[in-house]
Design a protein around this motif. Structure first.
Motif, mmCIF file in Angstrom:
data_model
loop_
_atom_site.group_PDB
_atom_site.id
_atom_site.type_symbol
_atom_site.label_atom_id
_atom_site.label_comp_id
_atom_site.label_asym_id
_atom_site.label_seq_id
_atom_site.Cartn_x
_atom_site.Cartn_y
_atom_site.Cartn_z
ATOM 1 N N UNK A 195 0.712 -1.107 0.154
ATOM 2 C CA UNK A 195 0.069 -0.155 -0.064
ATOM 3 C C UNK A 195 0.932 1.231 -0.074
ATOM 4 N N UNK A 196 1.911 1.349 0.995
ATOM 5 C CA UNK A 196 2.475 2.565 0.938
ATOM 6 C C UNK A 196 3.589 2.664 -0.142
ATOM 7 N N UNK A 197 3.927 1.721 -0.892
ATOM 8 C CA UNK A 197 4.726 1.829 -1.988
ATOM 9 C C UNK A 197 4.094 2.419 -3.472
ATOM 10 N N UNK A 198 2.751 2.012 -3.367
ATOM 11 C CA UNK A 198 1.989 2.447 -4.512
ATOM 12 C C UNK A 198 1.463 4.011 -4.232
ATOM 13 N N UNK A 199 1.257 4.258 -3.066
ATOM 14 C CA UNK A 199 1.103 5.778 -2.707
ATOM 15 C C UNK A 199 2.356 6.627 -2.732
ATOM 16 N N UNK A 200 3.282 6.413 -2.088
ATOM 17 C CA UNK A 200 4.526 6.998 -2.262
ATOM 18 C C UNK A 200 5.112 7.296 -3.860
ATOM 19 N N UNK B 149 -0.601 -8.616 -0.379
ATOM 20 C CA UNK B 149 -0.110 -7.566 -1.583
ATOM 21 C C UNK B 149 -1.565 -7.030 -2.219
ATOM 22 N N UNK B 150 -2.325 -7.816 -2.733
ATOM 23 C CA UNK B 150 -3.513 -7.195 -3.432
ATOM 24 C C UNK B 150 -4.227 -6.694 -2.592
ATOM 25 N N UNK B 151 -4.610 -6.672 -1.450
ATOM 26 C CA UNK B 151 -5.391 -5.912 -0.667
ATOM 27 C C UNK B 151 -4.725 -4.711 -0.188
ATOM 28 N N UNK B 152 -3.456 -4.748 -0.090
ATOM 29 C CA UNK B 152 -2.948 -3.541 0.173
ATOM 30 C C UNK B 152 -2.774 -2.583 -0.874
ATOM 31 N N UNK B 153 -2.470 -3.108 -2.129
ATOM 32 C CA UNK B 153 -2.365 -2.464 -3.342
ATOM 33 C C UNK B 153 -3.844 -1.790 -3.707
ATOM 34 N N UNK B 154 -4.869 -2.571 -3.478
ATOM 35 C CA UNK B 154 -6.393 -2.093 -3.572
ATOM 36 C C UNK B 154 -6.575 -0.978 -2.700
ATOM 37 N N UNK B 155 -6.086 -1.044 -1.337
ATOM 38 C CA UNK B 155 -6.334 0.167 -0.564
ATOM 39 C C UNK B 155 -5.488 1.593 -1.158
ATOM 40 N N UNK C 188 -5.060 1.999 -4.229
ATOM 41 C CA UNK C 188 -5.784 2.613 -5.473
ATOM 42 C C UNK C 188 -7.058 3.232 -5.240
ATOM 43 N N UNK C 189 -7.856 2.656 -3.895
ATOM 44 C CA UNK C 189 -8.914 3.311 -3.467
ATOM 45 C C UNK C 189 -8.689 4.693 -2.899
ATOM 46 N N UNK C 190 -7.534 4.835 -2.088
ATOM 47 C CA UNK C 190 -7.258 6.140 -1.507
ATOM 48 C C UNK C 190 -6.942 7.135 -2.796
ATOM 49 N N UNK C 191 -6.109 6.660 -3.740
ATOM 50 C CA UNK C 191 -5.618 7.516 -4.740
ATOM 51 C C UNK C 191 -6.969 8.063 -5.390
ATOM 52 N N UNK D 67 -13.379 8.883 -7.242
ATOM 53 C CA UNK D 67 -14.561 7.906 -6.667
ATOM 54 C C UNK D 67 -14.223 8.000 -5.042
ATOM 55 N N UNK D 68 -15.395 7.590 -4.403
ATOM 56 C CA UNK D 68 -15.051 7.616 -2.947
ATOM 57 C C UNK D 68 -14.368 6.340 -2.707
ATOM 58 N N UNK D 69 -13.237 6.646 -1.725
ATOM 59 C CA UNK D 69 -12.365 5.348 -1.390
ATOM 60 C C UNK D 69 -12.869 4.228 -0.949
#
Length: 368
Positions: free
Chosen positions: A18-23, A278-284, A286-289, A296-298
């Protein structure tokens, strides 16, 4: 006080994904964990190829061994060898993997801090306030990726949907390049024993869905002695629970999301947890982004992005209940080339389990 785009509790595979994708997307990320890395973590350390492909960077530097064959052992002592033209999974040491992923995440721009523990979480209309024993932090969103005993889950979710299984493991020093990866369904009634080769040692463990199994060091030592002889010298015994229930979780928080074991994203059938993490973290992420970019709402995005994973985990639960009640049924399927290929593809590459179930019912209508 700084308001982070996201605060993530837990720097394991889910939190780092999650952190990697957001950063990487240029967002401000505060990543918190109680542990100092490298850390000792109970985990067999096998990553299926679907997990390896899901990661946004190569983990080749921490791969101990690549596996293209495995053996399934039945309770009647019969063995089914399974060979693939492609790599099925790779073996890592979890402490090395976690430290590597954390380093990659920090390089991407996430800020990592150690904490003593969470004392409060306050979700407001436009932010979440996280209080620890050390400090108070504010973020637009919070992701709980803090494992099976998640403080975030306990503080933010009424969680009757959440359930646990248990596994215990140890290492045996030995040359393991020619050792088979083994899933042994004989020693545990509602689970299996495993043998994972890792070049200079073998990781051996027992996994069970049933709390009455009473898996412990003595039982694992006996299994190791029976399998490898009394000369085997197991070390580094460690036990860990795994978290299930994502399929039944009704996601109702607007700014707090659960990922990995904290959110019950472990496959009940196989005990595989890193892929779901990994998938749930990446999904979180993408939802935040999507919310930060006003697309769209997270919460709506997180529900949608995890829908396929949660459906597959629900199917895996139903298969697990049936399989562990009568493993011979599953072994009959594995003896059929078409089904064996589909099952292997599902395990290694992420075949949708609904397709696998339909195939099994067509080929084994009286056994499915």
């Amino acid at each position: 006080m700084k308001v982070w785009d996201a605060i993530i509790i837990g720097a394991g595979p889910a939190g780092c994904a999650c952190a990697y994708d957001l950063a990487s997307a240029g967002k401000s990320v505060l990543l918190l964990d109680k542990a100092e890395f490298p850390r000792i973590k109970a985990c067999a350390g096998g990553l299926t190829m679907k997990t390896v492909r899901a990661l946004c960077y190569s983990i080749e530097p921490v791969v101990r061994q690549s596996i293209d064959r495995m053996v399934l052992e039945e309770r009647d002592s019969s063995r089914i060898p399974v060979k693939s033209r492609k790599t099925i999974c790779v073996m890592t040491e979890r402490s090395e993997l976690d430290a590597f992923c954390l380093a990659k995440t920090i390089e991407a721009g996430a800020v990592f801090q150690r904490i003593q523990g969470i004392t409060g979480i306050d979700e407001r209309a436009d932010e979440v306030v996280v209080t620890t024993q050390d400090t108070v932090s504010r973020g637009r969103f919070l992701v709980g990726a803090d494992g099976v005993n998640s403080q975030v889950r306990r503080m933010t979710s009424d969680s009757p949907w959440f359930r646990k299984a248990f596994a215990i493991e140890a290492n045996i020093p030995r040359h393991a390049l020619d050792e088979d990866l083994v899933f042994d369904f004989a020693p545990v009634a509602s689970g299996y024993g495993w043998v994972f080769p890792k070049r200079d040692h073998v990781n051996v463990g027992l996994y069970s869905l049933d709390a009455d199994e009473k898996l412990n060091r003595t039982r694992l030592s006996t299994y190791i002695a029976n399998r490898f002889g009394n000369s085997a010298r197991p070390a580094n015994f460690i036990g860990q629970h795994a978290g299930f229930g994502a399929a039944q979780h009704h996601i109702d928080r607007d700014r707090v999301f659960l990922a990995g074991d904290a959110g019950g994203f472990v496959d009940m059938l196989t005990g595989e947890g890193i892929y779901g993490a990994v998938i749930s973290g990446q999904s979180a992420a993408a939802a935040i982004l999507s919310d930060l970019n006003q697309k769209a709402l997270a919460k709506e995005s997180f529900v949608r992005l995890t829908e396929n994973l949660r459906q597959n985990l629900g199917i895996a639960e139903r298969i697990a209940t049936s399989f562990y009640a009568n493993p011979q049924r599953g072994f009959r399927a594995m003896k059929m080339p078409l089904l064996r290929s589909a099952i292997l593809k599902g395990y290694a590459d992420g075949l949708n389990l609904s397709v696998l179930v339909k195939t099994a019912r067509r080929l084994l209508p009286d056994r499915a």
